[in-house]
Write an enzyme that holds these catalytic residues in place. Structure first.
Site, short mmCIF file in Angstrom:
data_model
loop_
_atom_site.label_atom_id
_atom_site.label_comp_id
_atom_site.label_asym_id
_atom_site.label_seq_id
_atom_site.Cartn_x
_atom_site.Cartn_y
_atom_site.Cartn_z
N ASP A 3 13.85 19.05 55.69
CA ASP A 3 12.52 18.50 55.37
C ASP A 3 11.40 19.54 55.26
OD1 ASP A 3 14.01 16.21 55.66
OD2 ASP A 3 12.78 15.30 57.24
N LYS A 101 16.60 11.02 52.25
CA LYS A 101 16.81 10.07 53.34
C LYS A 101 15.54 9.27 53.58
CE LYS A 101 15.83 13.70 56.70
NZ LYS A 101 14.62 13.12 57.30
N CYS A 146 13.53 15.32 63.10
CA CYS A 146 14.63 15.34 62.13
C CYS A 146 15.66 16.43 62.43
CB CYS A 146 14.07 15.44 60.71
SG CYS A 146 13.16 13.93 60.29
#
Ligand SMILES: [Zn+2]
Length: 203
Positions: A3, A101, A146
């Site tokens: 990310d 995601k 994450c």
């Protein structure tokens, strides 16, 4: 590489302090790896992890979702917005997979392996296994969400897991950094510095 997106960097909707400092590090680190996966948080508008989707709720409130407690966030990483794009400095042209995601409006997805119900798989385990990969190195944003969830799931899936700690930055909500450290210790997730990688000769 988890990310590394504009919304998670300073100036973004859900900025991780100093998140952009990971960019040169992950660029350099990735040169040591033949197999690189980039993950990208990629929500539809009105995603139920957004506080704005729940009347009277504010970011960082926790609500009960069918799959368990869910921390609410500012709107972030909405599909096809500038905030959802990778940081413009990210240069990993040989990355073989971009794994998006958080596409299901009703379930958040911190981990690269499972959505937050921890049963809906993203398919990453199969991708890695079919390529003969047994060890996973993680870096990116945010360490305590994450990256943490991805590391925990990678352990659960039977991979050896190494977190490159100085190539991550955390948010630290409600003691989440401390919780991450104890989880990593309990699961024996190795935490190393980026400088160690060139001698590790990763697969
Ligand atoms: Zn998200």
């Amino acid at each position: 590489m988890v990310d590394v997106q504009n919304d998670f960097c300073p100036g973004g909707a859900l900025a991780v302090p100093h998140g952009d400092e990971t960019v040169p590090l992950v660029n350099r680190l990735s040169e040591n790896f033949r197999n690189v996966v980039l993950t990208q948080d990629w929500h539809p508008a009105g995603h139920l992890s957004f506080a704005s989707a729940h009347a009277g709720r504010s970011p960082y409130d926790t609500i009960a979702m069918p799959y368990g407690p869910q921390l609410l966030w500012p709107d972030h990483c909405v599909q096809n917005t500038a905030g959802a794009a990778f940081h413009s400095g990210l240069q990993i042209p040989h990355a073989g997979l971009i794994l998006r995601k958080g596409l299901d409006r009703t379930i958040d997805s911190y981990s690269a392996f499972y959505e937050n119900d921890r049963t809906t798989a993203t398919g990453l385990t199969g991708y890695l296994r079919e390529r003969g990969i047994t060890r996973v190195f993680l870096a990116g944003l945010a360490l305590d969400f994450c990256v943490r969830y991805s590391a925990e799931d990678a352990v659960r899936e039977g991979f050896a897991v190494v977190v490159i700690e100085d190539a991550c930055r955390g948010i630290d909500v409600q003691g989440s950094i401390a919780a991450t450290r104890s989880s990593f210790a309990a699961l024996r997730v190795a935490c190393i510095a980026a400088a160690a990688i060139s001698v590790t000769r990763a697969a």
